[in-house]
Design an enzyme around this catalytic site. Structure first.
Site, PDB file in Angstrom:
ATOM      1  N   CYS A 136      24.071  42.789  50.981  1.00  0.00           N
ATOM      2  CA  CYS A 136      24.130  43.979  51.847  1.00  0.00           C
ATOM      3  C   CYS A 136      23.272  45.108  51.275  1.00  0.00           C
ATOM      4  O   CYS A 136      23.659  45.737  50.281  1.00  0.00           O
ATOM      5  CB  CYS A 136      25.578  44.431  52.014  1.00  0.00           C
ATOM      6  SG  CYS A 136      25.737  45.920  53.010  1.00  0.00           S
ATOM      7  N   CYS A 139      24.779  48.662  51.501  1.00  0.00           N
ATOM      8  CA  CYS A 139      25.889  48.873  50.566  1.00  0.00           C
ATOM      9  C   CYS A 139      25.360  49.064  49.141  1.00  0.00           C
ATOM     10  O   CYS A 139      25.747  49.990  48.443  1.00  0.00           O
ATOM     11  CB  CYS A 139      26.837  47.673  50.531  1.00  0.00           C
ATOM     12  SG  CYS A 139      27.202  46.943  52.100  1.00  0.00           S
ATOM     13  N   ASP A 140      24.501  48.165  48.710  1.00  0.00           N
ATOM     14  CA  ASP A 140      24.152  48.095  47.284  1.00  0.00           C
ATOM     15  C   ASP A 140      22.747  48.586  46.961  1.00  0.00           C
ATOM     16  O   ASP A 140      22.444  48.823  45.783  1.00  0.00           O
ATOM     17  CB  ASP A 140      24.313  46.646  46.790  1.00  0.00           C
ATOM     18  CG  ASP A 140      25.768  46.192  46.908  1.00  0.00           C
ATOM     19  OD1 ASP A 140      26.661  47.053  46.820  1.00  0.00           O
ATOM     20  OD2 ASP A 140      26.015  44.990  47.100  1.00  0.00           O
TER      21      ASP A 140
END
Ligand code: NAP
Length: 321
Positions: A136, A139-140
């Protein structure tokens, strides 16, 4: 064991969609059961720092966020079972959800089983998950701001979106694709080709991810020439698609051609009183916060379904099997 109690709502799944749905359902006084799964918590359990969930300016670890959601669901009165739903029967009413040999009855059901990212299947990928390996980018990705090189694996829309997003953060992005043509839509392809920070390694597969405690490089093999090379990188984002977790719903609710639950009119599936929320129907946004929003919507619709007496109408006239 057969539990004949009829729940107002049975929520299958315990990611942000499932737990949010349970919080809203409990607060509307619905008797609520969450079938959380043996590995409860959903995809955030595989993430480390979550920096885009509102309310956590200092960031929060994915598993910690899910534990807080679980506690909140429980404190609102949700009953939680840590077992996998193995089958459903939406052809008779009340609806049935099975976990092995136990059977639960619900006036409404919210499907919140999510989707699972596809992985390459390497041992090193599993070991370095959350240590540079991720599925992701939103997200990261921000954890790798200023990185020298980030590898993206895949040639679809997700891979191009990841590459474009990560190119804003890193000095260089290397896309590794197994063919010499992208599957991604023209517009994303053009944007990626036009971005000077993004380079492509064609006809190639990642055969290993190197690094002890964190990602340091990937080993890449050209599938046409057999030639191998090692590419240094700080992170590897796998974008080779997702698989909705809908196996047990086949033949019970309508799925689209990719296997995602098809929705009609809000969060309603083609079966009255069966709703879906989160990545199990949404392959576009796929964020914890959007999944939570969908969970809230599905619960509100379940409440309305019961309050308006639809459940009673179905009860008095069992659906034909
Ligand atoms: P996808 O379209 O299925 O693409 C997956 C990519 O990964 C393909 O290029 C595929 O290669 C490659 N791949 C699959 N298995 C692999 C493996 N084992 N090893 C190496 N490479 C592998 O998945 P997606 O990009 O996640 O998109 C899913 C759906 O969501 C699509 O309909 C897409 O249009 C949509 N989506 C849309 C947007 C947008 O509109 N902005 C953004 C994201 C996703 P091959 O090409 O060789 O098969």
């Amino acid at each position: 064991m057969v539990d004949r109690e009829v729940y107002d709502v049975i929520i299958i799944g315990s990611g942000p969609a499932g737990y949010t749905a349970s919080i809203y359902a409990c607060r509307a006084n619905l008797k609520t059961l969450v079938i959380a799964g043996v590995e409860s918590g959903g995809q955030l359990m595989l993430t480390r720092e979550v920096e885009n969930f509102p309310g956590f300016p200092e960031g929060v670890l994915g598993p910690d966020l899910m534990e807080r959601m679980r506690q909140q669901a429980e404190s609102q009165g949700a009953e939680i079972i840590y077992d996998d739903a193995t089958a459903v029967d939406f052809k008779t009413y009340p609806y049935k959800v099975f976990t092995g040999d136990a059977e639960y009855l619900g006036r409404t059901v919210i499907i919140a089983t999510g989707a699972s990212p596809k992985w390459l299947g390497l041992e090193s990928e599993r070991r370095l998950l959350g240590r540079g390996v991720s599925s992701c980018a939103t997200c990261d990705g921000p954890l790798f701001k200023g990185a020298e090189n980030i590898v993206v694996v895949g040639g679809g829309d997700s891979a191009m979106e990841y590459a474009l997003y990560l190119a804003n953060l890193a000095e260089k992005v290397t896309v590794i694709h197994r063919r010499d043509k992208l599957r991604a839509s023209k517009i994303l392809q053009e944007r990626a080709f036009a971005n000077s920070k993004i380079t492509f390694v064609w006809d190639s597969v990642v055969t290993d991810i190197l690094g002890e405690k964190k990602v340091e490089a990937v080993k890449v093999k050209n599938v046409k020439t057999g030639g191998e090379q090692v590419i240094k990188c700080n992170a590897v984002f796998i974008a080779i698609g997702h698989k909705p977790n809908t196996e047990i719903f086949k033949g019970q609710v309508e799925l689209d051609e990719m296997g995602y639950v098809r929705l009609y009119n809000g969060m309603q599936t083609n079966v009255p009183g069966v709703f879906a929320a989160g990545d199990v129907h949404d392959h576009r946004y796929r964020q914890a916060v959007t999944a939570a929003g969908y969970g809230c919507m599905a619960a509100m619709e379940a409440v309305k379904f019961i309050e308006e007496g639809y459940a009673e109408k179905l009860l008095s006239k069992p659906i034909e099997g």
